[in-house]
Design a protein around this motif. Sequence first.
Motif, PDB file in Angstrom:
ATOM      1  N   VAL A 194       0.851  -1.180   0.000  1.00  0.00           N
ATOM      2  CA  VAL A 194       0.000   0.000   0.000  1.00  0.00           C
ATOM      3  C   VAL A 194       0.891   1.235   0.000  1.00  0.00           C
ATOM      4  N   GLN A 195       0.696   2.077  -1.000  1.00  0.00           N
ATOM      5  CA  GLN A 195       1.500   3.292  -1.159  1.00  0.00           C
ATOM      6  C   GLN A 195       0.964   4.372  -0.230  1.00  0.00           C
ATOM      7  N   THR A 196       1.870   5.104   0.397  1.00  0.00           N
ATOM      8  CA  THR A 196       1.457   6.151   1.337  1.00  0.00           C
ATOM      9  C   THR A 196       2.326   7.386   1.155  1.00  0.00           C
ATOM     10  N   PRO A 197       1.793   8.573   1.430  1.00  0.00           N
ATOM     11  CA  PRO A 197       2.645   9.764   1.476  1.00  0.00           C
ATOM     12  C   PRO A 197       3.548   9.695   2.706  1.00  0.00           C
ATOM     13  N   PRO A 198       4.704  10.351   2.658  1.00  0.00           N
ATOM     14  CA  PRO A 198       5.635  10.276   3.793  1.00  0.00           C
ATOM     15  C   PRO A 198       5.008  10.642   5.127  1.00  0.00           C
ATOM     16  N   GLU A 199       4.158  11.662   5.134  1.00  0.00           N
ATOM     17  CA  GLU A 199       3.597  12.121   6.412  1.00  0.00           C
ATOM     18  C   GLU A 199       2.557  11.155   6.981  1.00  0.00           C
ATOM     19  N   ARG A 200       2.061  10.197   6.179  1.00  0.00           N
ATOM     20  CA  ARG A 200       1.087   9.225   6.658  1.00  0.00           C
ATOM     21  C   ARG A 200       1.688   7.832   6.818  1.00  0.00           C
ATOM     22  N   PHE A 201       2.942   7.665   6.455  1.00  0.00           N
ATOM     23  CA  PHE A 201       3.538   6.323   6.472  1.00  0.00           C
ATOM     24  C   PHE A 201       3.487   5.710   7.865  1.00  0.00           C
ATOM     25  N   ALA A 202       3.865   6.473   8.886  1.00  0.00           N
ATOM     26  CA  ALA A 202       3.919   5.932  10.246  1.00  0.00           C
ATOM     27  C   ALA A 202       2.553   5.396  10.659  1.00  0.00           C
ATOM     28  N   ALA A 203       1.488   6.110  10.329  1.00  0.00           N
ATOM     29  CA  ALA A 203       0.146   5.670  10.702  1.00  0.00           C
ATOM     30  C   ALA A 203      -0.208   4.351  10.025  1.00  0.00           C
ATOM     31  N   TYR A 204       0.136   4.218   8.746  1.00  0.00           N
ATOM     32  CA  TYR A 204      -0.191   2.982   8.027  1.00  0.00           C
ATOM     33  C   TYR A 204       0.670   1.818   8.516  1.00  0.00           C
ATOM     34  N   TRP A 205       1.934   2.077   8.846  1.00  0.00           N
ATOM     35  CA  TRP A 205       2.786   1.006   9.361  1.00  0.00           C
ATOM     36  C   TRP A 205       2.329   0.586  10.751  1.00  0.00           C
ATOM     37  N   ASN A 206       2.054   1.535  11.612  1.00  0.00           N
ATOM     38  CA  ASN A 206       1.581   1.210  12.956  1.00  0.00           C
ATOM     39  C   ASN A 206       0.267   0.415  12.897  1.00  0.00           C
ATOM     40  N   ALA A 207      -0.644   0.845  12.036  1.00  0.00           N
ATOM     41  CA  ALA A 207      -1.908   0.123  11.890  1.00  0.00           C
ATOM     42  C   ALA A 207      -1.668  -1.296  11.392  1.00  0.00           C
ATOM     43  N   SER A 208      -0.742  -1.453  10.453  1.00  0.00           N
ATOM     44  CA  SER A 208      -0.423  -2.782   9.922  1.00  0.00           C
ATOM     45  C   SER A 208       0.135  -3.689  11.010  1.00  0.00           C
ATOM     46  N   GLN A 209       0.974  -3.145  11.868  1.00  0.00           N
ATOM     47  CA  GLN A 209       1.512  -3.922  12.974  1.00  0.00           C
ATOM     48  C   GLN A 209       0.403  -4.323  13.952  1.00  0.00           C
ATOM     49  N   ALA A 210      -0.494  -3.399  14.222  1.00  0.00           N
ATOM     50  CA  ALA A 210      -1.537  -3.644  15.215  1.00  0.00           C
ATOM     51  C   ALA A 210      -2.484  -4.759  14.790  1.00  0.00           C
ATOM     52  N   ILE A 211      -2.707  -4.914  13.484  1.00  0.00           N
ATOM     53  CA  ILE A 211      -3.677  -5.912  13.019  1.00  0.00           C
ATOM     54  C   ILE A 211      -3.023  -7.192  12.517  1.00  0.00           C
ATOM     55  N   ALA A 212      -1.704  -7.280  12.571  1.00  0.00           N
ATOM     56  CA  ALA A 212      -1.007  -8.443  12.003  1.00  0.00           C
ATOM     57  C   ALA A 212      -1.453  -9.746  12.658  1.00  0.00           C
ATOM     58  N   GLY A 213      -1.673  -9.736  13.969  1.00  0.00           N
ATOM     59  CA  GLY A 213      -2.113 -10.946  14.644  1.00  0.00           C
ATOM     60  C   GLY A 213      -3.480 -11.399  14.167  1.00  0.00           C
ATOM     61  N   VAL A 214      -4.396 -10.466  14.001  1.00  0.00           N
ATOM     62  CA  VAL A 214      -5.733 -10.815  13.517  1.00  0.00           C
ATOM     63  C   VAL A 214      -5.648 -11.363  12.091  1.00  0.00           C
ATOM     64  N   GLN A 215      -4.838 -10.740  11.251  1.00  0.00           N
ATOM     65  CA  GLN A 215      -4.634 -11.265   9.899  1.00  0.00           C
ATOM     66  C   GLN A 215      -4.212 -12.732   9.928  1.00  0.00           C
ATOM     67  N   LEU A 216      -3.214 -13.028  10.762  1.00  0.00           N
ATOM     68  CA  LEU A 216      -2.708 -14.395  10.837  1.00  0.00           C
ATOM     69  C   LEU A 216      -3.780 -15.365  11.312  1.00  0.00           C
ATOM     70  N   ALA A 217      -4.527 -14.979  12.324  1.00  0.00           N
ATOM     71  CA  ALA A 217      -5.562 -15.862  12.846  1.00  0.00           C
ATOM     72  C   ALA A 217      -6.548 -16.249  11.748  1.00  0.00           C
ATOM     73  N   LEU A 218      -6.951 -15.287  10.934  1.00  0.00           N
ATOM     74  CA  LEU A 218      -7.945 -15.534   9.898  1.00  0.00           C
ATOM     75  C   LEU A 218      -7.408 -16.348   8.732  1.00  0.00           C
ATOM     76  N   ALA A 219      -6.116 -16.224   8.438  1.00  0.00           N
ATOM     77  CA  ALA A 219      -5.585 -16.745   7.172  1.00  0.00           C
ATOM     78  C   ALA A 219      -4.477 -17.768   7.344  1.00  0.00           C
ATOM     79  N   ALA A 220      -4.310 -18.344   8.534  1.00  0.00           N
ATOM     80  CA  ALA A 220      -3.246 -19.330   8.751  1.00  0.00           C
ATOM     81  C   ALA A 220      -3.365 -20.468   7.741  1.00  0.00           C
ATOM     82  N   ASN A 221      -2.213 -20.892   7.183  1.00  0.00           N
ATOM     83  CA  ASN A 221      -2.254 -21.900   6.114  1.00  0.00           C
ATOM     84  C   ASN A 221      -0.941 -22.676   6.032  1.00  0.00           C
ATOM     85  N   SER A 222      -0.303 -22.915   7.195  1.00  0.00           N
ATOM     86  CA  SER A 222       0.992 -23.607   7.198  1.00  0.00           C
ATOM     87  C   SER A 222       1.093 -24.567   8.384  1.00  0.00           C
ATOM     88  N   PRO A 223       0.247 -25.590   8.460  1.00  0.00           N
ATOM     89  CA  PRO A 223       0.234 -26.401   9.673  1.00  0.00           C
ATOM     90  C   PRO A 223       1.250 -27.539   9.713  1.00  0.00           C
TER      91      PRO A 223
END
Length: 486
Positions: A194-223
């Motif tokens: 996802v492309q972001t302007p420099p002044e918004r990058f931190a917000a998009y990266w922080n948000a991505s980190q915050a939801i990474a666990g939920v992403q994994l829970a929904l899409a796990a595919n390596s058992p």
Amino acid sequence: MGQEVDAQEFTGADRTRHREKVRRCLDVFERMLREAAFDTDDPMTGLEVELNLVDEVGDPALRNNEALEAIADPDFQTELGRFNVEINVPPATLREGGLEGFEAGLRRSLNEAERRSAEIGAHLVMIGILPTLADAHLSLDAISDNPRYRLLSDQVLRARGEDISIDISGAEVLRTTADSILPEAACTSTQFHVQTPPERFAAYWNASQAIAGVQLALAANSPYLLGKQLWRETRVPLFEQATDTRSEELKAQGVRPRVWFGERWITSVFDLFEENVRFFPALLPVTDDEDPLTVLEAGGTPNLSELRLHNGTIYRWNRPVYDIAGGRPHLRVENRALAAGPTVVDIVANAAFYFGLVRSLAESERPLWSQMSFSAAEENFHIAARDGIEAEVYWPGVGRVRATELVLRRLLPLAREGLVAWGVASETIERYLGIIEGRCLSHTNGAEWFIRRMADREDSDRYDAIRAVLAEYRERMHANAPVHTW
């Protein structure tokens, strides 16, 4: 895996010169963030998928060179293992049918690639870890011909000073060693950009980190790995261990790992690049002749080649990317948390959930990361990798909650809002987020489906059962029905 590098030996002088050049690039990058005109007019999104190659019975096919020649499509590229290839989907804007375009383009490309590669006995499989891999497939003989990969493996082993140790305890226990980074090739992922302007990058990266666990829970595919049932998303501990340059003593000293969740919320994209330079020695100290400051002061856009190459050898689950398109620089968050597969429509549903939710959270007036510790986000990530769709995660204002319940009650509405803000059509939103809802209601993702089908064959030889279930998985993968309907 990044840009190509010729086979070579590095001297101490090479490393000193490279370090100086990387720091010069970092200084120029800091100045560019203040002064340069980054491309922010019409943010693009992108998608990459790493794939496995198998033979007629489902065992790894070590034939990526021949497969790529047969496929003859520049969107397909080599990867670390000879049983891997990668497809880069052309970037798109979401408001112009980007999600539907990703699905149609990816299906078209994969169907044609499968048709061509099948002629040489190599079939494509989208799954986080190919479950039919055996120890012999993770030897140095299975590394791709590109000199970059062997050089990278040599440098990781040299920095580590000993063989790589893999130790994963899940439903079963796996302990083994490797004399190369080939176990990393077992990890095949889907990557969202996802492309972001420099002044918004931190917000998009922080948000991505915050939801990474939920992403994994929904899409796990390596058992499964090497015949053993481990974590629901075994890719995570395997990738963390397979590229670890630290000896046990360095781990005890608190040296950071190269596969890294991070350790803090950020305020600028510069924070991430600066950490990468400050904490990590170069694995590939290749230096070119460009003077980035001269290029910048002449009105050009510097390549910052050394900084970008170095950045490509630090494997953050959400990686910062500096790139150039049409002569203009831009920044992207590269979300690398998810496994490949199970189907194209599942991948695009994952993309819709990520793009929508990350935008909604990043643009929120009260940032989620102001209410949540970074360590809580990291703990969510590893719990979700271990437990998959049954994971319980921490969420501000809720406490510990089942990831599926959190998604149904709170996150799907936010993802819808975000996709509306991107300009996605309502019927498209309902189709893809409906798949996410279906997974939550049925408690079924790729990992759960595979484990349940293996349980039906518990009296069979383990590898025979894995091959049989993988054959069924491949058939359903081609049908493109969402995994929760299998």
